[in-house]
Design a protein around this motif. Sequence first.
Motif, mmCIF file in Angstrom:
data_model
loop_
_atom_site.group_PDB
_atom_site.id
_atom_site.type_symbol
_atom_site.label_atom_id
_atom_site.label_comp_id
_atom_site.label_asym_id
_atom_site.label_seq_id
_atom_site.Cartn_x
_atom_site.Cartn_y
_atom_site.Cartn_z
ATOM 1 N N VAL A 138 0.799 -1.100 0.080
ATOM 2 C CA VAL A 138 -0.042 -0.092 0.052
ATOM 3 C C VAL A 138 0.839 1.224 0.081
ATOM 4 C CG1 VAL A 138 -1.906 1.156 1.253
ATOM 5 C CG2 VAL A 138 -1.734 -1.336 1.048
ATOM 6 N N VAL A 139 0.670 2.254 -1.068
ATOM 7 C CA VAL A 139 1.764 3.172 -1.218
ATOM 8 C C VAL A 139 0.759 4.458 -1.009
ATOM 9 C CG1 VAL A 139 3.525 1.984 -2.328
ATOM 10 C CG2 VAL A 139 1.640 3.240 -3.615
ATOM 11 N N ASP A 156 13.089 4.707 -9.197
ATOM 12 C CA ASP A 156 14.063 3.739 -9.055
ATOM 13 C C ASP A 156 13.818 2.890 -7.521
ATOM 14 O OD1 ASP A 156 15.090 3.680 -11.574
ATOM 15 O OD2 ASP A 156 16.480 5.201 -11.068
ATOM 16 N N THR A 157 12.874 3.382 -6.745
ATOM 17 C CA THR A 157 12.421 3.214 -5.601
ATOM 18 C C THR A 157 11.890 1.471 -5.529
ATOM 19 O OG1 THR A 157 12.505 5.218 -4.440
ATOM 20 C CG2 THR A 157 11.369 3.323 -3.315
ATOM 21 N N GLU A 158 12.114 0.620 -4.625
ATOM 22 C CA GLU A 158 11.457 -0.725 -4.617
ATOM 23 C C GLU A 158 10.837 -0.702 -3.244
ATOM 24 O OE1 GLU A 158 12.371 -5.600 -4.690
ATOM 25 O OE2 GLU A 158 13.970 -4.048 -4.453
ATOM 26 N N VAL A 159 9.501 -0.857 -3.431
ATOM 27 C CA VAL A 159 8.746 -0.754 -2.094
ATOM 28 C C VAL A 159 8.218 -2.354 -2.003
ATOM 29 C CG1 VAL A 159 6.477 0.162 -1.084
ATOM 30 C CG2 VAL A 159 7.736 1.413 -2.670
ATOM 31 N N VAL A 160 8.556 -2.733 -0.744
ATOM 32 C CA VAL A 160 7.934 -4.101 -0.297
ATOM 33 C C VAL A 160 7.300 -4.071 0.794
ATOM 34 C CG1 VAL A 160 10.066 -5.216 -1.511
ATOM 35 C CG2 VAL A 160 10.271 -4.367 0.874
ATOM 36 N N ARG A 161 6.680 -5.115 1.300
ATOM 37 C CA ARG A 161 5.801 -5.311 2.472
ATOM 38 C C ARG A 161 6.694 -5.500 3.476
ATOM 39 N NH1 ARG A 161 0.392 -9.004 1.620
ATOM 40 N NH2 ARG A 161 0.046 -8.132 3.500
#
Length: 395
Positions: free
Chosen positions: A382-383, A390-395
């Motif tokens: 959820v963002v 270039d950002t990586e979003v993870v749980r």
Amino acid sequence: MTIDTAVVLAAGEGNRLRPLTHNRPKPMLPAANRPILEYVLDALVDAGISKLCLVVGYKRDRVQDHFGPTYRDVPIDYVVQKKQLGSGHALQQAAGAVDDSFVVVNGDRVIQSKMVSAVVDAHEDASAVLAVLEHGNAQRYGAVDVENDTITAFVEKPDRRAFRLINAGVYAFDRSIFDALARADRIDGTLPLTTAVESLVAERKVQAVRTNGLWVDATYPWDLLEVAREVLRHGLVEAPERDRDVWVADSARIDPEATLQGPVVVGPDTEVAAGAVVGPNVALGRNATVGANATVEGAVLDTDTRVGAGSVLVDCVTGHDVHLGPATVVPGGPADVQVGDAIHRGERLGAVFGDRVRAEGGVSCAPGTLVGTSARLRTGVVVAGQVKTDTEVVR
């Protein structure tokens, strides 16, 4: 004197439209399913302009590769502004490419040909002519006062509501404008065209021409949704009309079980799968895909965008080559959106996805989310707010 030459100012970046302008200049952003600059050139050619001079700068190859040496058989002369030092500085670069009289327009606003024709006709009696029009939000633009068809005051972004007329950004000049630019003071190192125009206004040398019709400007990402709505409302899209307010390119593939709710335009080689509901107020660019049972409303999905099955996208804008996995959810605005250091309250925006964003399945975006170029959103995240390039979003 008949004017046959137009200078189009198309060198700017459009910082406030990031992340969409990370890889292309503002004039190449989509107005529905075509670049804004195409509408500008159409207006000029339809008004009888037979010579085009495009001042390019930021990511200029995106403009030159798209248009090439001509547009609708009208020759294009490209002039480069090496540093973006203001619109007046951009016009100075074109001094050697124009003759006695010429039209000047911004390359990032959708206009109609009658505005161009009006300033050309009025230029018979004045050395400087400016198209003005009534606008309900004059504080956002350059406002003007007019007496007896002469501009008597020119105020950039006024702080009071008394102004109703704005500068439409469509000019006709003779070469005296270059003398005015040479005399004008720079502001923080830049030279806006309006600075020179203000000096001519002080000398009562600028004639106003009142115009109306389609005039839309994209300053912020959510403005592209309004631009698309207006272009669709006027039917200025590049596709055959299949039904009332529904335009579908010949090479598009629409499943018989899909629903298109006008106004909507579907670009070439685009596919809409069974059970999908697209529209109203949706523009699908070239080679886009909307998966089975997805819902897309009030959105601009640019070239090569992929929307996974079961997704729900409301008030969204995507850049090129964006892949949104199955069950992506963006509920739409209104929202508070941060652009640079400023917070804009209550803007109608679901999310903006920059070029080459990859979102895996089950991603949710809060209203007002800006996702930077090449960001990767992993499954189920959820963002909200801003996701940097270039950002990586993870749980």
